[in-house]
Design a protein around this motif. Sequence first.
Motif, PDB file in Angstrom:
ATOM      1  N   ASP A   1      25.360 -24.980  26.805  1.00 18.19           N
ATOM      2  CA  ASP A   1      25.307 -23.656  27.430  1.00 18.19           C
ATOM      3  C   ASP A   1      24.141 -22.785  26.974  1.00 18.19           C
ATOM      4  O   ASP A   1      24.252 -21.565  26.954  1.00 18.19           O
TER       5      ASP A   1
ATOM      6  N   THR B   1      30.769 -20.235  21.188  1.00 21.08           N
ATOM      7  CA  THR B   1      30.298 -18.875  21.439  1.00 21.08           C
ATOM      8  C   THR B   1      29.028 -18.614  20.651  1.00 21.08           C
ATOM      9  O   THR B   1      28.766 -19.250  19.626  1.00 21.08           O
ATOM     10  N   TYR B   2      28.268 -17.654  21.151  1.00 22.74           N
ATOM     11  CA  TYR B   2      27.047 -17.220  20.469  1.00 22.74           C
ATOM     12  C   TYR B   2      26.845 -15.749  20.789  1.00 22.74           C
ATOM     13  O   TYR B   2      26.919 -15.334  21.953  1.00 22.74           O
ATOM     14  N   VAL B   3      26.609 -14.938  19.757  1.00 21.93           N
ATOM     15  CA  VAL B   3      26.388 -13.513  19.936  1.00 21.93           C
ATOM     16  C   VAL B   3      25.154 -13.111  19.135  1.00 21.93           C
ATOM     17  O   VAL B   3      25.036 -13.438  17.951  1.00 21.93           O
TER      18      VAL B   3
ATOM     19  N   TRP C   1      27.401 -17.785  15.545  1.00 23.88           N
ATOM     20  CA  TRP C   1      27.795 -18.980  16.292  1.00 23.88           C
ATOM     21  C   TRP C   1      29.226 -19.310  15.912  1.00 23.88           C
ATOM     22  O   TRP C   1      29.595 -19.221  14.737  1.00 23.88           O
ATOM     23  N   THR C   2      30.037 -19.720  16.882  1.00 21.31           N
ATOM     24  CA  THR C   2      31.363 -20.258  16.578  1.00 21.31           C
ATOM     25  C   THR C   2      31.594 -21.485  17.447  1.00 21.31           C
ATOM     26  O   THR C   2      31.038 -21.613  18.542  1.00 21.31           O
TER      27      THR C   2
ATOM     28  N   LYS D   1      35.780 -24.738  22.646  1.00 22.79           N
ATOM     29  CA  LYS D   1      35.205 -23.404  22.816  1.00 22.79           C
ATOM     30  C   LYS D   1      33.974 -23.227  21.935  1.00 22.79           C
ATOM     31  O   LYS D   1      33.998 -23.531  20.739  1.00 22.79           O
TER      32      LYS D   1
ATOM     33  N   ASN E   1      25.280 -12.580  24.773  1.00 20.16           N
ATOM     34  CA  ASN E   1      26.635 -13.006  24.481  1.00 20.16           C
ATOM     35  C   ASN E   1      26.960 -14.203  25.369  1.00 20.16           C
ATOM     36  O   ASN E   1      27.056 -14.059  26.585  1.00 20.16           O
ATOM     37  N   LYS E   2      27.103 -15.377  24.766  1.00 15.87           N
ATOM     38  CA  LYS E   2      27.403 -16.599  25.519  1.00 15.87           C
ATOM     39  C   LYS E   2      28.721 -17.163  25.017  1.00 15.87           C
ATOM     40  O   LYS E   2      28.958 -17.216  23.816  1.00 15.87           O
ATOM     41  N   SER E   3      29.553 -17.613  25.953  1.00 20.18           N
ATOM     42  CA  SER E   3      30.831 -18.183  25.588  1.00 20.18           C
ATOM     43  C   SER E   3      31.273 -19.170  26.660  1.00 20.18           C
ATOM     44  O   SER E   3      31.060 -18.932  27.853  1.00 20.18           O
ATOM     45  N   ASN E   4      31.880 -20.270  26.233  1.00 20.30           N
ATOM     46  CA  ASN E   4      32.412 -21.244  27.172  1.00 20.30           C
ATOM     47  C   ASN E   4      33.599 -21.937  26.520  1.00 20.30           C
ATOM     48  O   ASN E   4      33.462 -22.546  25.460  1.00 20.30           O
ATOM     49  N   ASP E   5      34.767 -21.839  27.160  1.00 25.76           N
ATOM     50  CA  ASP E   5      35.965 -22.503  26.652  1.00 25.76           C
ATOM     51  C   ASP E   5      35.879 -24.016  26.813  1.00 25.76           C
ATOM     52  O   ASP E   5      36.631 -24.748  26.179  1.00 25.76           O
TER      53      ASP E   5
END
Length: 126
Positions: free
Chosen positions: A74, A44-46, A120-121, A42, A51-55
Motif C-alpha cells: 500500500d 498502518t503508516y502515519v 508504522w504498525t 492490518k 495516513n495510510k491504513s489497510n485491514d
Amino acid sequence: MKKFLKIFGILFLTISTLSFVACSDDDDPVNNDFFIGRYNGKVTYVSDGENKSNDNGHVQVVKVGDKYNFLFSDGIPDITGVEIEKNENTAVMVGSTETHYIKINASELKILFLKDGKTWTANGTR
C-alpha cells in the motif's frame, strides 16, 4: 552484449533459486539465516500529512543473518536493517530517535515502529 547476457542470466538464475528457497509457512524466521515470508493483516503508516491504513495489507519479511527488512504493501515506506538477536523472536528498542517493538515467529508478526515522527504498525499472520 555477451557480457550483458551473461550478467542477466546469472541474475535470472539467482532470482529463480531464491524463489524456490522461500520458506514454507511453518518456518520460524529465528531459526533461519535466510528467510522470506509474507504476513497478511492490518498495516498502518502515519506521518505529517499522510495516513495510510489497510485491514487487508501485507508485510514481506526478508531476513539475512540477523538483519530484517520489512517491506510493506500500500505504498507504505519499508523498514530496513532491523537487527534481532538470533534465538529471539522479539526486538525491543527505546532510544532518543526511535522506539520499536517487533515480534515475529512462524505464524505471526506484530510491529510498532516509531522514528522521526513517523509511525508504522502491522498485525499479520501467515
